[in-house]
Design a protein around this motif. Sequence first.
Motif, short mmCIF file in Angstrom:
data_model
loop_
_atom_site.label_atom_id
_atom_site.label_comp_id
_atom_site.label_asym_id
_atom_site.label_seq_id
_atom_site.Cartn_x
_atom_site.Cartn_y
_atom_site.Cartn_z
N ALA B 219 -8.02 -5.59 -4.34
CA ALA B 219 -7.34 -4.49 -5.02
C ALA B 219 -5.82 -4.58 -4.95
O ALA B 219 -5.13 -4.20 -5.89
CB ALA B 219 -7.79 -3.16 -4.41
N ALA B 220 -5.29 -5.09 -3.83
CA ALA B 220 -3.86 -4.92 -3.57
C ALA B 220 -3.00 -5.98 -4.25
O ALA B 220 -3.26 -7.17 -4.16
CB ALA B 220 -3.61 -4.94 -2.07
N LEU B 221 -1.96 -5.51 -4.94
CA LEU B 221 -0.95 -6.43 -5.47
C LEU B 221 -0.01 -6.79 -4.34
O LEU B 221 0.51 -7.88 -4.26
CB LEU B 221 -0.16 -5.74 -6.58
CG LEU B 221 -0.96 -5.40 -7.83
CD1 LEU B 221 -0.14 -4.50 -8.73
CD2 LEU B 221 -1.34 -6.67 -8.56
N ASP B 222 0.24 -5.81 -3.49
CA ASP B 222 1.08 -6.00 -2.32
C ASP B 222 0.36 -5.27 -1.20
O ASP B 222 0.33 -4.04 -1.18
CB ASP B 222 2.47 -5.40 -2.59
CG ASP B 222 3.33 -5.32 -1.35
OD1 ASP B 222 3.02 -6.01 -0.37
OD2 ASP B 222 4.30 -4.54 -1.36
N LYS B 223 -0.25 -6.04 -0.30
CA LYS B 223 -1.12 -5.46 0.71
C LYS B 223 -0.38 -4.41 1.55
O LYS B 223 -0.94 -3.37 1.88
CB LYS B 223 -1.66 -6.58 1.61
CG LYS B 223 -2.90 -6.23 2.38
CD LYS B 223 -3.48 -7.48 3.04
CE LYS B 223 -4.42 -7.13 4.17
NZ LYS B 223 -4.78 -8.32 4.95
N TYR B 224 0.88 -4.72 1.87
CA TYR B 224 1.65 -3.79 2.70
C TYR B 224 1.73 -2.40 2.05
O TYR B 224 1.38 -1.40 2.66
CB TYR B 224 3.06 -4.34 2.96
CG TYR B 224 3.98 -3.30 3.56
CD1 TYR B 224 3.94 -3.02 4.92
CD2 TYR B 224 4.87 -2.58 2.76
CE1 TYR B 224 4.75 -2.05 5.47
CE2 TYR B 224 5.69 -1.61 3.30
CZ TYR B 224 5.63 -1.34 4.65
OH TYR B 224 6.42 -0.37 5.19
N SER B 225 2.18 -2.37 0.79
CA SER B 225 2.38 -1.05 0.20
C SER B 225 1.04 -0.40 -0.17
O SER B 225 0.91 0.82 -0.14
CB SER B 225 3.32 -1.10 -1.01
OG SER B 225 2.81 -1.95 -1.98
N TYR B 226 0.04 -1.22 -0.46
CA TYR B 226 -1.28 -0.67 -0.76
C TYR B 226 -1.83 0.08 0.45
O TYR B 226 -2.30 1.21 0.35
CB TYR B 226 -2.25 -1.79 -1.17
CG TYR B 226 -3.54 -1.29 -1.78
CD1 TYR B 226 -3.60 -1.02 -3.14
CD2 TYR B 226 -4.67 -1.08 -1.01
CE1 TYR B 226 -4.78 -0.55 -3.72
CE2 TYR B 226 -5.84 -0.62 -1.57
CZ TYR B 226 -5.88 -0.36 -2.93
OH TYR B 226 -7.05 0.11 -3.49
N ILE B 227 -1.72 -0.56 1.62
CA ILE B 227 -2.23 0.07 2.84
C ILE B 227 -1.36 1.26 3.24
O ILE B 227 -1.87 2.31 3.64
CB ILE B 227 -2.36 -0.98 3.97
CG1 ILE B 227 -3.54 -1.90 3.63
CG2 ILE B 227 -2.56 -0.32 5.33
CD1 ILE B 227 -3.81 -2.97 4.64
N ARG B 228 -0.06 1.11 3.07
CA ARG B 228 0.83 2.24 3.39
C ARG B 228 0.46 3.48 2.56
O ARG B 228 0.26 4.56 3.10
CB ARG B 228 2.28 1.86 3.10
CG ARG B 228 3.26 3.03 3.29
CD ARG B 228 4.62 2.73 2.71
NE ARG B 228 4.55 2.58 1.26
CZ ARG B 228 5.45 1.94 0.53
NH1 ARG B 228 6.49 1.37 1.10
NH2 ARG B 228 5.30 1.85 -0.79
#
Lengths: 209, 284
Positions: B219-228
């Motif tokens: 799902a995440a394009l950018d794992k950091y901001s997706y999880i945040r």
Amino acid sequence: MKLVTGILILASSIAFSAKLGAQEIAPDTLIRNVSNEVLDIVRKDKDIQAGHTSKAIDLIESKVLPHFNFMRMTQLAVGKDWRQANSEQQKTLANEFHTLLVRTYSKALSEYRNEKITIKALTLKPEDTDARVRTEISQANSGKPIGLDYYMEKSASGWKVYDIEIGGVSLITNYRETFGSEIRRSGVDGLIKLLQSKNQSAEGATAKK
Amino acid sequence: MKPSSVVQTMLKIGSRRSVESVRGMLGAIGVALVLTGCATSGNPKDPIEGFNRAMFAINDGVDQAVIRPVAVGYDTVMPSPLKKGVTNFFGNIADLFIGVNNLLQGKVSNGVSDFGRVLVNSTVGLLGLIDVASDIGMEKHNEDFGQTFGRWGIDSGAYVVLPLLGPSTVRDTVGLIADSKTNPVPHIDDVSVRNSLLALSLIDKRASFLAADKVVEAAALDKYSYIRDAHLQRRRNLIFDGNPPRERDDSASTFDVDVGHDTTLAQHTDADLSIGEVATTAYK
């Protein structure tokens, strides 16, 4: 002349009843039917359980997606920057977002291990055009079920899903910050490129399998 | 050096899978702090994004190298009833401070029910190994001090990625300290028993999120901001017990807040697990 009028009346009444028929399926019933149908297939299909992505994608495309409104979903995900995009860009964004969500959904399906899904009954007034269908997934190892909610809106062709929430996390609006900062950095075309490269790399990873 | 390349370097360090690399990473924290101090995308909820991204990469490295493999092993080897017993055991301990927090939030009947759960599960449920209380209809809740502070109207403050513990906020970090004071496990005198229990609870938590890993990757394009963002949504949802006012943006320029569609069905959505929670607990 009479014949033509007759055909016209017949045709319009068929169209009208088809429209009515589509609207008559209540949102919770629709979710229940689709869930049951899809999960029945997943339960029997060893390939999907083993992570055979393309098979899961076909299943989702044919059974689930007709009930989704991707334009609305993409608009929700992009948020206020949506108006910056021209209609061509909006269409491309919706297409790429569609691919991304289908792939995500197919991964989730392959993790399905016979968890029990309860769909809560919905009380709906006839004039309602917006509904939230609540479902719960019970897990084998945890006492507490996960909430999975579908936000739906009434359209000419029946109720359509425009947002999905898992445990209170919207799978759609969760993209808003990422999309927004990409648009600020490199414009709408930058976001399109980002989505395309994500989809292509995922495609490559599947092809290698 | 671009922040993204710092992150990549640290991921590489993380995947080397040795004790040395952990030491190397700790050294890298300092370097990363200096190098990424300026890297923010201007998100008001995440003013120390540079630091957070660095810490996230370190946590991810440790997870890939140590925690996840152990959790996979645990998940494969342990029979399901045993796994469930372990989850229930820690859940029973958690019910104690869940009860305390329900009382602090003025949800007296929920709080009393939580203490009832502890009583039932600790006795009939064989020291908490079996969740008898849920079977007889005493619902399990999800509360902690961070949520209590939120309920009291304290703002979450900046988003913070804690070493090993993962996503949090300033408010929830204070809450976490209070949580650990009410949790009996960290206060066990016997060091080996204490550490074994803490490690087991960590692995039990991590194992329950293994299935979500692939979904987040997809799902995440950018794992950091997706999880945040999932974490922040999740916490907001928990504070409102599953019924936060819905933020509806569409293409409008201002937030149009729409309070729940039907409050009658309200109580049932307080769920225990989500992608957001993956973020919270993946590194616990």
